[in-house]
Design a protein around this motif. Sequence first.
Motif, PDB file in Angstrom:
ATOM      1  N   ASN A 150      -2.634   7.365   1.786  1.00  0.00           N
ATOM      2  CA  ASN A 150      -1.236   7.231   2.129  1.00  0.00           C
ATOM      3  C   ASN A 150      -0.433   8.466   1.739  1.00  0.00           C
ATOM      4  O   ASN A 150       0.521   8.841   2.397  1.00  0.00           O
ATOM      5  N   GLN A 151      -0.849   9.094   0.644  1.00  0.00           N
ATOM      6  CA  GLN A 151       0.006  10.143   0.072  1.00  0.00           C
ATOM      7  C   GLN A 151      -0.226  11.521   0.652  1.00  0.00           C
ATOM      8  O   GLN A 151       0.685  12.329   0.671  1.00  0.00           O
ATOM      9  N   VAL A 152      -1.438  11.785   1.089  1.00  0.00           N
ATOM     10  CA  VAL A 152      -1.691  13.107   1.646  1.00  0.00           C
ATOM     11  C   VAL A 152      -0.707  13.387   2.783  1.00  0.00           C
ATOM     12  O   VAL A 152      -0.043  14.421   2.783  1.00  0.00           O
ATOM     13  N   PRO A 153      -0.546  12.447   3.734  1.00  0.00           N
ATOM     14  CA  PRO A 153       0.459  12.722   4.776  1.00  0.00           C
ATOM     15  C   PRO A 153       1.892  12.812   4.244  1.00  0.00           C
ATOM     16  O   PRO A 153       2.714  13.514   4.828  1.00  0.00           O
ATOM     17  N   LEU A 154       2.164  12.144   3.124  1.00  0.00           N
ATOM     18  CA  LEU A 154       3.533  12.195   2.582  1.00  0.00           C
ATOM     19  C   LEU A 154       3.908  13.568   2.024  1.00  0.00           C
ATOM     20  O   LEU A 154       5.079  13.841   1.784  1.00  0.00           O
ATOM     21  N   ALA A 165       7.333  16.344  -4.589  1.00  0.00           N
ATOM     22  CA  ALA A 165       6.762  15.497  -5.651  1.00  0.00           C
ATOM     23  C   ALA A 165       5.356  15.072  -5.253  1.00  0.00           C
ATOM     24  O   ALA A 165       4.431  15.047  -6.079  1.00  0.00           O
ATOM     25  N   MET A 166       5.171  14.778  -3.956  1.00  0.00           N
ATOM     26  CA  MET A 166       3.862  14.304  -3.506  1.00  0.00           C
ATOM     27  C   MET A 166       2.788  15.377  -3.606  1.00  0.00           C
ATOM     28  O   MET A 166       1.621  15.064  -3.809  1.00  0.00           O
ATOM     29  N   VAL A 167       3.172  16.644  -3.474  1.00  0.00           N
ATOM     30  CA  VAL A 167       2.169  17.710  -3.580  1.00  0.00           C
ATOM     31  C   VAL A 167       1.545  17.684  -4.974  1.00  0.00           C
ATOM     32  O   VAL A 167       0.319  17.711  -5.138  1.00  0.00           O
TER      33      VAL A 167
END
Lengths: 329, 249
Positions: A150-154, A165-167
Amino acid sequence: MYTTDMSGNKKAEVVAEDPEELAAFEARVANDEFIEPKDWMPEAYRKTLVRQMSQHAHSEIVGMLPEGNWISRAPNLRRKAILLAKVQDEGGHGLYLYAAAETLGTSRDEMTEALLSGKAKYSTIFNYPTLTWADIGAIGWLVDGAAIMNQVPLQRTSYGPYARAMVRICKEESFHQRQGYEIMMHLAVGTPEQKRMAQDALNRWWWPSLMMFGPPDEKSPNTAQSMRWRIKRDTNDELRQKFVDITVPQAEAIGLTVPDDKLKWNEERGAYDFGEVDWEEFAAVVRGEGPVAKERLQARQKAWDDGAWVREAARVHAEKRANAKVAAE
Amino acid sequence: MDVIATYALRLGDDSLILGQRLSEWCGHAPALEVDLSLANIALDQVGQATHFLNLAGELEGKGRDGDALAFRRDVMDFTNCLLVEQPNGDFAQTIARQFLFSHYQALLFEQMAAVKDTRFAAIAAKAAKEVAYHATLASDWVIRLGDGTDESKARMVAGLAWVWRFADELFAMDAADAAAIEAGAGVDKSALRGAWDSRVDAVLAEATLARPAPHRATTGGRIGRHSEHLGHLLSEMQFLQRAYPGATW
């Protein structure tokens, strides 16, 4: 860790916006530009983001509890240090996410109060208990594994502070996922009791992990809007499929069995077919009726209440210092 | 166990038990920032414990490593000081314990970093940097809580009153200490007391706190005579190793 899309039963409210500003905003987003805190944004975009980011932050914080449950019982010094560092990372993620969400004009205290009152949600997955050491492996492997999907695309989400922040978060999550799988690998080649522990954890965590991607696409009316705004970049079902396709071979590689008798490789689709998630259970957990939901909120409430005098003392002390400084000048 | 191994064991046990205690806060601290800093200290302590316990096992030469020492000994064989096994209590009591212990550890490792035995010196040199930060952090909180609200002051006073009787044990010397100094591995702990007193007193003054009244020292940890708290801590910490003997994790 990450937040579950739980917006399926609510339509975004419609607020009248200036059509020119709205068109300019939509064009920037469509062009994959980042929106920054001081930029104009539609109210619904702001609200959706605050909801999603605060849910995400709450999930990190509540997510510290099931794993924190095993720090004091970790089986050796190395595992203890790794688990402690991992749970601390989750706290750090919560901190970046609260800070990023605060740029949208909602304070951390307001968000915390929304969590404690039950108004704000957190990922359904953390309402399941950690019963054995293997659960620590399963959480890292499956729950962090699902989080990464979920987070890689975010990292390319349209709101700049969230994307940045997600990076940072993604770098740490991939380490978490590997350490979880490594725990499972050890158990799977260990004693019969250890192998049983590993299989039992997979049996309990598999379906709740699939629920982490949120309701099926046809029951997620906000997905289209969120995708247009680049808040979301893949649909729930796409991500769930991707997770199954990656995880099933990992289970097979260590001799564990995914608890789904409908699971079958579909040559034509180049993907696994799999059974239906128990959406009734998911809905109940979203409503706050998960197995340990009450314990989780009680623990957060207790930390908040017990810490009130500490936070107050820090505030009063800082004020005294500031006054003394003014008096001295 | 020979005296130098015992010396390493004591250092390792102090760090291990304190790390275990501090990790109980993880996810439950008064604020997120505090949660992260307590976890940091816990991690440093577990790291120090790993180094010192592995060294103790090596010096003992009976094939026990740090894990065997941490997870397979009973209360009477643990050699940590009584201070570190004290329950967390409220945040003020945790800070009081950390405050006394970190100033001791900071002075100890500053000196140990210069001993002849490079195994001890290397661990101490790395740990000295870590514990200097712990001492600063604990001192800052003593000041905030002491010079905060009436409630925080009362709690800080109570926290200090709880831990104060365990301070003397930190500086007590016995045959193992003497042998470790003789062998170029140890530090004269009794000589650290003066500097510790002045560091602690300076912080208490800034915190507007009185030094707790003298109390007869409660000791015994170094020879395995512990409080009732340690057995419960161990039964939790050692659960998996005890329940599944021989398994690796």
